[in-house]
Design a protein around this motif. Structure first.
Motif, PDB file in Angstrom:
ATOM      1  N   UNK A  84     -14.812  34.333  -3.171  1.00  0.00           N
ATOM      2  CA  UNK A  84     -15.241  35.721  -3.410  1.00  0.00           C
ATOM      3  C   UNK A  84     -14.873  36.267  -4.778  1.00  0.00           C
ATOM      4  N   UNK A  85     -13.812  35.728  -5.376  1.00  0.00           N
ATOM      5  CA  UNK A  85     -13.269  36.361  -6.578  1.00  0.00           C
ATOM      6  C   UNK A  85     -12.427  35.338  -7.360  1.00  0.00           C
ATOM      7  N   UNK A  86     -12.292  35.517  -8.683  1.00  0.00           N
ATOM      8  CA  UNK A  86     -11.392  34.614  -9.415  1.00  0.00           C
ATOM      9  C   UNK A  86      -9.939  34.817  -8.960  1.00  0.00           C
ATOM     10  N   UNK A  87      -9.156  33.759  -9.039  1.00  0.00           N
ATOM     11  CA  UNK A  87      -7.756  33.808  -8.587  1.00  0.00           C
ATOM     12  C   UNK A  87      -6.855  33.308  -9.711  1.00  0.00           C
ATOM     13  N   UNK A  88      -5.728  34.002  -9.930  1.00  0.00           N
ATOM     14  CA  UNK A  88      -4.718  33.502 -10.865  1.00  0.00           C
ATOM     15  C   UNK A  88      -3.505  33.083 -10.041  1.00  0.00           C
ATOM     16  N   UNK A  89      -3.178  31.815 -10.100  1.00  0.00           N
ATOM     17  CA  UNK A  89      -2.203  31.236  -9.168  1.00  0.00           C
ATOM     18  C   UNK A  89      -0.825  31.077  -9.811  1.00  0.00           C
ATOM     19  N   UNK A  90       0.231  31.362  -9.019  1.00  0.00           N
ATOM     20  CA  UNK A  90       1.611  31.095  -9.454  1.00  0.00           C
ATOM     21  C   UNK A  90       2.268  30.231  -8.383  1.00  0.00           C
ATOM     22  N   UNK A  91       2.738  29.046  -8.782  1.00  0.00           N
ATOM     23  CA  UNK A  91       3.395  28.173  -7.813  1.00  0.00           C
ATOM     24  C   UNK A  91       4.136  27.070  -8.572  1.00  0.00           C
ATOM     25  N   UNK A 109     -12.598  28.181  -9.978  1.00  0.00           N
ATOM     26  CA  UNK A 109     -12.245  29.456 -10.621  1.00  0.00           C
ATOM     27  C   UNK A 109     -10.824  29.887 -10.351  1.00  0.00           C
ATOM     28  N   UNK A 110      -9.970  28.932  -9.936  1.00  0.00           N
ATOM     29  CA  UNK A 110      -8.553  29.265  -9.745  1.00  0.00           C
ATOM     30  C   UNK A 110      -7.818  28.906 -11.038  1.00  0.00           C
ATOM     31  N   UNK A 111      -7.224  29.909 -11.676  1.00  0.00           N
ATOM     32  CA  UNK A 111      -6.500  29.682 -12.935  1.00  0.00           C
ATOM     33  C   UNK A 111      -5.104  29.174 -12.588  1.00  0.00           C
ATOM     34  N   UNK A 112      -4.712  28.047 -13.182  1.00  0.00           N
ATOM     35  CA  UNK A 112      -3.442  27.426 -12.797  1.00  0.00           C
ATOM     36  C   UNK A 112      -2.362  27.541 -13.881  1.00  0.00           C
ATOM     37  N   UNK A 113      -2.597  28.442 -14.848  1.00  0.00           N
ATOM     38  CA  UNK A 113      -1.622  28.580 -15.948  1.00  0.00           C
ATOM     39  C   UNK A 113      -0.215  28.884 -15.420  1.00  0.00           C
TER      40      UNK A 113
END
Ligand code: AMP
Length: 351
Positions: A84-91, A109-113
């Motif tokens: 549904x939407x772009x995701x910025x991931x922290x892990x 579209x999941x940003x893994x920075x």
């Protein structure tokens, strides 16, 4: 090619250009494409940051057993929300986490920075066994590994965060992400589990006091509040800080509490539940993604968001691990949401 979504962005650019007396045709096609893509991400959605575990799981159900498969709260949330939407991931993951899994998320579209890769360490591992009712489970093993000393670093490009989804993780790590945000996100949603209630209740209560929405399952709500009645439990939890409490009840749906109001979303009755792991995280992913996509964090819109969360969770349980979430497309989701509408749609006339 410009689709209808891009076309709206194009019209907005044209309007803005006319206000400053600039002819839109003087921009090259490439420049317009970049502006359109930025508008899509920055203006048509609220920016969503997801924090949580990325893991290996080993699962046993009455119907089968999995080897070490990909799991983790943030993994499920990202697979679901990215529909549904772009995701910025922290892990954080170890050197043993497959690059192909990270690439598959990036492609969606999941940003893994914000995902740290500790090359010489092992990924978090969790193993669980479900009882016959498939609603209750025992944790067989939890190996924190990279999670043990995880210190998340919020990248500069995540500072535009408007909705922060704190997936299940060490409570002090969840709160450290809140502290690193220069501007408080418009909505902070938190998930947690009994594991943290057993070993660090004080830290957990501190983090809970900082958030807007708390997601827990029924037994966790009872454990956290000391109340058996879920209505009383929700009231006590709201006194701890959150303005909204969502209590997930597995195959019996979910309750959304706010002030003196309550709303109920059913779970879709399924012929077969294969593996409930990650259903709660998938529910959370659908919930926050709907709010981000519609740019509306009102209680009314949260009601729709928990219906979407329930619909997405119903896919998750159909196969082991994240597999089903990797297969579904927009048409499947549309059809599943329509089944939900049918499930709860009725007319009543009082005589
Ligand atoms: P759920 O079934 O929605 O409660 O979430 C299951 C996922 O949570 C699994 O994929 C696990 O890897 C992850 N998980 C289990 N225990 C923990 C924990 N203590 N901290 C973070 N993640 C966990």
């Amino acid at each position: 090619m410009i689709n209808s979504f891009d076309f709206v962005s194009f019209l907005v650019i044209k309007q803005l250009c006319s206000l400053i007396h600039v002819n839109v045709d003087c921009f090259g096609k490439d420049v317009l494409k970049i502006v359109v893509s930025q508008l899509k991400i920055k203006n048509l959605n609220m920016s969503l940051v997801v924090v949580g575990s990325m893991a290996f799981d080993a699962i046993e159900t009455p119907f089968g057993k999995s080897d070490k498969i990909i799991g983790g709260a943030a993994t499920y949330i990202a697979w679901c929300a990215s529909n549904f939407t772009p995701v910025k991931q922290i892990s954080v993951v170890g050197g043993d986490f497959p690059q192909a899994e990270l690439d598959a998320l990036t492609a969606r579209g999941v940003v893994l920075e914000g995902v740290q890769i500790k090359k010489d360490e092992k990924t978090f591992f969790w193993s669980g066994k479900y009882h016959l009712d498939m609603n209750t489970r025992d944790t067989l093993d939890t190996q924190l590994n990279v999670l043990e000393n995880f210190q998340p670093v919020v990248p500069e490009s995540y500072q535009d965060c408007e909705i922060l989804m704190l997936g299940n993780l060490v409570p002090s790590v969840q709160s450290s992400v809140i502290k690193q945000m220069r501007n408080r996100p418009k909505l902070i949603v938190m998930d947690t589990m009994n594991f943290w209630m057993e070993i660090m209740m004080d830290d957990l209560k501190h983090t809970i006091s900082l958030v807007d929405v708390l997601l827990v399952n029924d037994s966790e709500a009872r454990q956290l509040s000391g109340e058996y009645s879920l209505v009383k439990a929700a009231k006590k939890i709201m006194e701890m800080g959150p303005k909204y409490v969502i209590i997930k009840k597995g195959e019996h749906g979910a309750l959304l509490f706010h002030e003196n109001e309550v709303f109920f979303a059913p779970a879709l009755p399924l012929e077969e539940v294969f593996d409930p792991t990650g259903a709660g995280d998938t529910f959370a992913g659908g919930f926050v993604a709907h709010l981000a996509k519609t740019k509306d964090i009102s209680f009314e819109n949260m009601k729709t968001a928990i219906i979407l969360g329930s619909a997405m969770a119903s896919f998750c349980v159909e196969k082991f691990g994240t597999q089903r979430l990797t297969e579904i497309n927009a048409e499947d989701i549309k059809a599943r949401v329509a089944s939900f509408v049918q499930l709860v749609n009725f007319d009543i006339e009082l005589v």
